[in-house]
Structures are given as structure tokens and as C-alpha cells.
Design a protein around this motif. Sequence first.
Motif, short mmCIF file in Angstrom:
data_model
loop_
_atom_site.label_atom_id
_atom_site.label_comp_id
_atom_site.label_asym_id
_atom_site.label_seq_id
_atom_site.Cartn_x
_atom_site.Cartn_y
_atom_site.Cartn_z
N ASN A 2 -50.62 60.65 37.05
CA ASN A 2 -49.29 60.06 36.94
C ASN A 2 -49.34 58.68 36.29
O ASN A 2 -50.31 57.95 36.45
CB ASN A 2 -48.66 59.90 38.33
N ASP A 26 -39.84 59.14 42.88
CA ASP A 26 -40.23 60.08 41.83
C ASP A 26 -41.68 60.52 42.06
O ASP A 26 -42.59 59.70 41.96
CB ASP A 26 -40.08 59.42 40.46
N ASN A 28 -43.64 62.05 40.24
CA ASN A 28 -44.45 62.05 39.03
C ASN A 28 -44.84 60.66 38.57
O ASN A 28 -45.39 60.50 37.48
CB ASN A 28 -43.68 62.77 37.91
N ILE A 29 -44.53 59.65 39.39
CA ILE A 29 -44.86 58.27 39.06
C ILE A 29 -45.50 57.60 40.27
O ILE A 29 -45.02 57.76 41.39
CB ILE A 29 -43.59 57.49 38.64
N ASP A 30 -46.58 56.87 40.04
CA ASP A 30 -47.22 56.09 41.09
C ASP A 30 -46.70 54.66 40.99
O ASP A 30 -46.85 54.02 39.95
CB ASP A 30 -48.74 56.11 40.96
N ASP A 52 -48.42 51.44 33.05
CA ASP A 52 -49.76 51.73 32.54
C ASP A 52 -50.34 50.51 31.81
O ASP A 52 -50.93 50.62 30.75
CB ASP A 52 -49.74 52.95 31.62
#
Length: 77
Positions: A2, A26, A28-30, A52
Motif C-alpha cells: 500500500n 481506506d 488500500n492506504i497505510d 510515499d
Amino acid sequence: MNPIVEFCVNNLASGAQEAYDVLDKDPNIDVVEYDCLTYCDLCATSLFALVDGEIVRAASATELLERIYQFIEENPI
């Protein structure tokens, strides 16, 4: 893997909390919260997050959220 979105606790207090709350839900996100990300100039003048490792900034929490999702879409891992 993720994408990782990092927030400074001071920036959350300045208005980014709304974006944090949405992203934290979410799967799908850390999302990570730090005491300080050492971007004090940015923190004092705008809302921002590291996505990121790249700075994403905006004037409002709604705009920040939109820009974070746009950055993730344009920069897949």
C-alpha cells in the motif's frame, strides 16, 4: 504494498485531520502520524502530507485529500 501517507500531528491540528480520518479508513492506504516530520515551514503555511516520501500540499483538507488520491493514482507503486 500500500502507499504510505505520513502526517505531522501539528498539521493535523491545523486542519488536515479531516483528510487523515478519510485516509485512515481506506484499507488500500497505510496512514502514519508523527510528532514532527521536520517540514516546519510547510506545516506553518499549508496543509501537507508525505505520500510515499513526496510532499503533497493544499489549502484545505478537502483539496489535500483530492491531491493525495490524485498523486497515488498518477504514481502507482
